[in-house]
Design a protein around this motif. Sequence first.
Motif, PDB file in Angstrom:
ATOM      1  N   LEU A 144       0.741  -1.240  -0.120  1.00  0.00           N
ATOM      2  CA  LEU A 144      -0.026  -0.082   0.003  1.00  0.00           C
ATOM      3  C   LEU A 144       0.845   1.344  -0.031  1.00  0.00           C
ATOM      4  CD1 LEU A 144      -3.039  -1.129   2.304  1.00  0.00           C
ATOM      5  CD2 LEU A 144      -3.014  -0.545  -0.207  1.00  0.00           C
ATOM      6  N   GLY A 145       2.126   1.087   0.520  1.00  0.00           N
ATOM      7  CA  GLY A 145       3.060   2.394   0.520  1.00  0.00           C
ATOM      8  C   GLY A 145       3.485   2.566  -1.008  1.00  0.00           C
ATOM      9  N   SER A 146       3.787   1.347  -1.718  1.00  0.00           N
ATOM     10  CA  SER A 146       4.117   1.600  -3.282  1.00  0.00           C
ATOM     11  C   SER A 146       3.090   1.656  -4.167  1.00  0.00           C
ATOM     12  CB  SER A 146       4.835   0.145  -3.546  1.00  0.00           C
ATOM     13  OG  SER A 146       6.010   0.058  -2.774  1.00  0.00           O
ATOM     14  N   TYR A 147       1.819   1.195  -3.876  1.00  0.00           N
ATOM     15  CA  TYR A 147       0.591   1.097  -4.920  1.00  0.00           C
ATOM     16  C   TYR A 147      -0.554   1.334  -4.003  1.00  0.00           C
ATOM     17  CZ  TYR A 147       3.457  -2.470  -7.374  1.00  0.00           C
ATOM     18  OH  TYR A 147       4.667  -3.164  -7.892  1.00  0.00           O
ATOM     19  N   PRO A 148      -0.719   2.760  -3.529  1.00  0.00           N
ATOM     20  CA  PRO A 148      -1.767   3.209  -2.543  1.00  0.00           C
ATOM     21  C   PRO A 148      -3.061   2.899  -3.250  1.00  0.00           C
ATOM     22  CG  PRO A 148      -0.311   5.065  -2.973  1.00  0.00           C
ATOM     23  CD  PRO A 148       0.407   4.075  -3.921  1.00  0.00           C
ATOM     24  N   ARG A 149      -3.114   3.062  -4.621  1.00  0.00           N
ATOM     25  CA  ARG A 149      -4.495   2.886  -5.164  1.00  0.00           C
ATOM     26  C   ARG A 149      -4.503   1.563  -6.129  1.00  0.00           C
ATOM     27  NH1 ARG A 149      -6.164   8.352  -7.870  1.00  0.00           N
ATOM     28  NH2 ARG A 149      -4.026   8.324  -8.805  1.00  0.00           N
ATOM     29  N   GLY A 150      -3.449   0.806  -5.666  1.00  0.00           N
ATOM     30  CA  GLY A 150      -3.436  -0.332  -6.434  1.00  0.00           C
ATOM     31  C   GLY A 150      -4.743  -1.398  -6.245  1.00  0.00           C
ATOM     32  N   PHE A 151      -5.405  -1.268  -5.326  1.00  0.00           N
ATOM     33  CA  PHE A 151      -6.605  -2.321  -5.169  1.00  0.00           C
ATOM     34  C   PHE A 151      -7.308  -1.538  -4.228  1.00  0.00           C
ATOM     35  CE2 PHE A 151      -3.738  -3.841  -1.865  1.00  0.00           C
ATOM     36  CZ  PHE A 151      -4.797  -4.088  -0.728  1.00  0.00           C
ATOM     37  N   ASP A 152      -9.078  -1.864  -4.380  1.00  0.00           N
ATOM     38  CA  ASP A 152      -9.840  -1.276  -3.332  1.00  0.00           C
ATOM     39  C   ASP A 152     -10.235  -2.391  -2.414  1.00  0.00           C
ATOM     40  OD1 ASP A 152     -10.146   1.199  -4.841  1.00  0.00           O
ATOM     41  OD2 ASP A 152     -11.106  -0.126  -6.397  1.00  0.00           O
ATOM     42  N   LEU A 153     -10.247  -3.716  -3.105  1.00  0.00           N
ATOM     43  CA  LEU A 153     -10.823  -4.826  -2.384  1.00  0.00           C
ATOM     44  C   LEU A 153      -9.561  -5.951  -2.186  1.00  0.00           C
ATOM     45  CD1 LEU A 153     -13.143  -6.686  -1.141  1.00  0.00           C
ATOM     46  CD2 LEU A 153     -13.716  -7.323  -3.381  1.00  0.00           C
ATOM     47  N   LEU A 194      -6.204  -7.591  10.607  1.00  0.00           N
ATOM     48  CA  LEU A 194      -6.007  -7.627   9.035  1.00  0.00           C
ATOM     49  C   LEU A 194      -7.387  -6.903   8.671  1.00  0.00           C
ATOM     50  CD1 LEU A 194      -4.336  -9.144   6.687  1.00  0.00           C
ATOM     51  CD2 LEU A 194      -7.042  -9.670   6.094  1.00  0.00           C
ATOM     52  N   PHE A 195      -8.569  -7.129   9.241  1.00  0.00           N
ATOM     53  CA  PHE A 195      -9.750  -6.186   8.958  1.00  0.00           C
ATOM     54  C   PHE A 195      -9.247  -4.773   9.250  1.00  0.00           C
ATOM     55  CE2 PHE A 195     -13.514  -8.593   7.343  1.00  0.00           C
ATOM     56  CZ  PHE A 195     -12.895  -9.860   7.021  1.00  0.00           C
ATOM     57  N   ASN A 196      -8.811  -4.590  10.431  1.00  0.00           N
ATOM     58  CA  ASN A 196      -8.893  -3.095  10.957  1.00  0.00           C
ATOM     59  C   ASN A 196      -7.919  -2.538  10.149  1.00  0.00           C
ATOM     60  OD1 ASN A 196     -10.920  -3.318  12.763  1.00  0.00           O
ATOM     61  ND2 ASN A 196      -9.400  -4.001  14.567  1.00  0.00           N
ATOM     62  N   PHE A 197      -6.627  -2.973   9.732  1.00  0.00           N
ATOM     63  CA  PHE A 197      -5.410  -2.592   8.974  1.00  0.00           C
ATOM     64  C   PHE A 197      -6.177  -1.979   7.537  1.00  0.00           C
ATOM     65  CE2 PHE A 197      -2.405  -2.827   5.672  1.00  0.00           C
ATOM     66  CZ  PHE A 197      -1.395  -1.990   6.140  1.00  0.00           C
ATOM     67  N   LEU A 198      -6.830  -2.957   7.029  1.00  0.00           N
ATOM     68  CA  LEU A 198      -7.395  -2.290   5.745  1.00  0.00           C
ATOM     69  C   LEU A 198      -8.486  -1.508   5.661  1.00  0.00           C
ATOM     70  CD1 LEU A 198      -7.566  -5.994   4.135  1.00  0.00           C
ATOM     71  CD2 LEU A 198      -6.287  -4.224   3.356  1.00  0.00           C
ATOM     72  N   LEU A 199      -9.277  -1.591   6.913  1.00  0.00           N
ATOM     73  CA  LEU A 199     -10.377  -0.486   6.927  1.00  0.00           C
ATOM     74  C   LEU A 199      -9.660   1.014   7.146  1.00  0.00           C
ATOM     75  CD1 LEU A 199     -12.891  -2.238   9.385  1.00  0.00           C
ATOM     76  CD2 LEU A 199     -13.518  -1.376   7.019  1.00  0.00           C
ATOM     77  N   SER A 200      -8.610   0.835   8.014  1.00  0.00           N
ATOM     78  CA  SER A 200      -7.821   2.066   8.425  1.00  0.00           C
ATOM     79  C   SER A 200      -7.292   2.741   7.023  1.00  0.00           C
ATOM     80  CB  SER A 200      -6.668   1.941   9.462  1.00  0.00           C
ATOM     81  OG  SER A 200      -5.773   1.115   8.858  1.00  0.00           O
ATOM     82  N   ARG A 201      -6.973   1.834   6.199  1.00  0.00           N
ATOM     83  CA  ARG A 201      -6.203   2.550   4.839  1.00  0.00           C
ATOM     84  C   ARG A 201      -7.488   2.553   3.581  1.00  0.00           C
ATOM     85  NH1 ARG A 201      -0.807   2.012   4.687  1.00  0.00           N
ATOM     86  NH2 ARG A 201      -0.155   1.666   6.740  1.00  0.00           N
ATOM     87  N   GLY A 202      -8.858   2.435   4.236  1.00  0.00           N
ATOM     88  CA  GLY A 202      -9.754   2.648   3.162  1.00  0.00           C
ATOM     89  C   GLY A 202     -10.068   1.657   2.339  1.00  0.00           C
ATOM     90  N   LYS A 203      -9.633   0.439   2.599  1.00  0.00           N
ATOM     91  CA  LYS A 203      -9.652  -0.555   1.698  1.00  0.00           C
ATOM     92  C   LYS A 203     -10.944  -1.666   2.454  1.00  0.00           C
ATOM     93  CE  LYS A 203      -6.194   0.769  -0.599  1.00  0.00           C
ATOM     94  NZ  LYS A 203      -6.624   1.492  -1.774  1.00  0.00           N
ATOM     95  N   ASP A 204     -11.694  -2.258   1.307  1.00  0.00           N
ATOM     96  CA  ASP A 204     -12.501  -3.421   1.775  1.00  0.00           C
ATOM     97  C   ASP A 204     -11.812  -4.882   1.623  1.00  0.00           C
ATOM     98  OD1 ASP A 204     -15.249  -2.198   2.518  1.00  0.00           O
ATOM     99  OD2 ASP A 204     -14.976  -1.511   0.118  1.00  0.00           O
ATOM    100  N   VAL A 205     -12.481  -5.590   2.535  1.00  0.00           N
ATOM    101  CA  VAL A 205     -11.942  -6.916   2.440  1.00  0.00           C
ATOM    102  C   VAL A 205     -12.887  -7.869   2.482  1.00  0.00           C
ATOM    103  CG1 VAL A 205     -11.670  -6.508   5.069  1.00  0.00           C
ATOM    104  CG2 VAL A 205     -10.533  -8.460   4.155  1.00  0.00           C
ATOM    105  N   LEU A 206     -12.715  -9.087   1.804  1.00  0.00           N
ATOM    106  CA  LEU A 206     -13.700 -10.215   1.730  1.00  0.00           C
ATOM    107  C   LEU A 206     -12.824 -11.422   2.100  1.00  0.00           C
ATOM    108  CD1 LEU A 206     -16.710 -10.895  -0.632  1.00  0.00           C
ATOM    109  CD2 LEU A 206     -14.989 -12.763  -0.130  1.00  0.00           C
ATOM    110  N   THR A 207     -13.195 -12.264   3.162  1.00  0.00           N
ATOM    111  CA  THR A 207     -12.446 -13.511   3.504  1.00  0.00           C
ATOM    112  C   THR A 207     -13.488 -14.504   3.731  1.00  0.00           C
ATOM    113  OG1 THR A 207     -12.399 -12.889   5.736  1.00  0.00           O
ATOM    114  CG2 THR A 207     -10.642 -12.527   4.464  1.00  0.00           C
ATOM    115  N   VAL A 208     -13.075 -15.902   3.529  1.00  0.00           N
ATOM    116  CA  VAL A 208     -14.003 -17.112   3.954  1.00  0.00           C
ATOM    117  C   VAL A 208     -14.101 -17.207   5.398  1.00  0.00           C
ATOM    118  CG1 VAL A 208     -14.131 -19.547   3.915  1.00  0.00           C
ATOM    119  CG2 VAL A 208     -13.096 -18.361   1.887  1.00  0.00           C
ATOM    120  N   LEU A 209     -15.529 -17.254   5.914  1.00  0.00           N
ATOM    121  CA  LEU A 209     -15.670 -17.296   7.242  1.00  0.00           C
ATOM    122  C   LEU A 209     -15.833 -18.878   7.813  1.00  0.00           C
ATOM    123  CD1 LEU A 209     -16.372 -16.021   9.936  1.00  0.00           C
ATOM    124  CD2 LEU A 209     -18.643 -15.998   9.405  1.00  0.00           C
ATOM    125  N   LYS A 210     -14.882 -19.367   8.626  1.00  0.00           N
ATOM    126  CA  LYS A 210     -14.947 -20.826   8.699  1.00  0.00           C
ATOM    127  C   LYS A 210     -15.446 -21.227  10.402  1.00  0.00           C
ATOM    128  CE  LYS A 210     -12.660 -23.805   5.203  1.00  0.00           C
ATOM    129  NZ  LYS A 210     -11.350 -23.772   4.981  1.00  0.00           N
TER     130      LYS A 210
END
Length: 421
Positions: free
Chosen positions: A207-216, A228-244
């Motif tokens: 995210l330092g090198s590619y701040p707009r490389g991905f949204d999700l 991991l969720f909080n880190f991505l939220l703090s950078r304005g990114k969404d996340v989708l993971t398998v819930l097991k």
Amino acid sequence: METLPGKEGLTILRRLIAYAEKIFQFSATVVAGVVDRRRQPRIPASRVVKSVAVLFWTRMGSLNALELAAHSRFFRRWLGQPVCSADSVGRVTAMMDAEGLRRGIHHIYDRLKRNKVLPDHCGLAVAVLDGHESHASYRRHCPGCLERTIHADKTERTQYYHRQVTLMLLPGARPGCDPIRLLLDHEPQRAGEDEVATALRLLERVLGSYPRGFDLLLADALYSTAPLFNFLLSRGKDVLTVLKDDRRNLYQDATALFAAFPPTEGSFRSRKCLWWDFPGLLSWPQVHAPVRVIRSQETRTVRRQLDGNDETLTSDWIWVTTLPAPSVSTGRAVALGHQRWDIENHGFNELVNGWHADHLYKHDPDAIECFLLIAFLACNIFQAFFALNLKPQIRKGRTRAFWSSLMAAEILDGVNPAISP
Ligand SMILES: [Zn+2]
């Protein structure tokens, strides 16, 4: 040697390199910036990077195979001299500056982005990350090895291995084209840390090198963690993971909702689906935002090879995500959930089975990191060449392995055993 129509005399490997030079300034920019820690290098690091890129493009599989072809006319023309010995290639790669290789990958991304061949998925730039293990061994180990105890036949043995977390971009496909999936970066897992800690270090750098490389970001169940969720939220990114994990409150609450509410009908590819979608759940308080849980129960019919009868297969998926509802519909979120497999199918499988990226070229942590980054460079350039430069009528019906064999033949065609040392 087969030549391609319209480019008389230019064989496929030379054509790939001509493409890499023209579009990415491969020699002048991508590899020229790669340095190494030797005080007075006799062999420039850039020449070693080029030799190793050819090793991957032609799927030679070992440094010895590269050394056997070192005096090919091809290398004399392209490098101005033969490839250095297998030992030297290993030694120089172990001392290489990995950041220079990462800048090379970034340059390829920039060029492709500027050429508008990495479109978003309906307004979303998507990436996937996953861990991959390589080089398990009971005998050989290095300072970068991870260790685990294997119990078998009432004995305990220490096994050594390496693991990296890799991030891959999953751009959309342009009309009539395959998408160009880019291997962006990887981070070696360190002794004593879990894969999520490795992933966070990787994401920080990416995210330092590619701040707009991905949204999700898509990831497996292992990454369904609050850090991991909080880190991505703090950078304005969404996340989708398998819930097991069925021990979690979130999982238990979601299960109660699945039982209490009827599903809606949908479809994914040829599968009939039953969907449940619950946004705004607060039962994961460690995450600094409400989350959304989506379940897809999928049914498909396959013809059994053995007796020709149809068999019905069902699968059941649950994902947790920060993607907003209803702007990202249930069907779209389900399709994104399934895209997580792209890193297995198009990333690791391709790299390991097709490109011999798991081969231990030199057992040294820095060498392993750099060989893998050069494999990413070679793979990304090949993907772009294959999708953007080879005409569909030339590509049709020919596997990527076929093209690699043709490239290897080009190298070997330039070897004259009578005059090679
Ligand atoms: Zn090791």
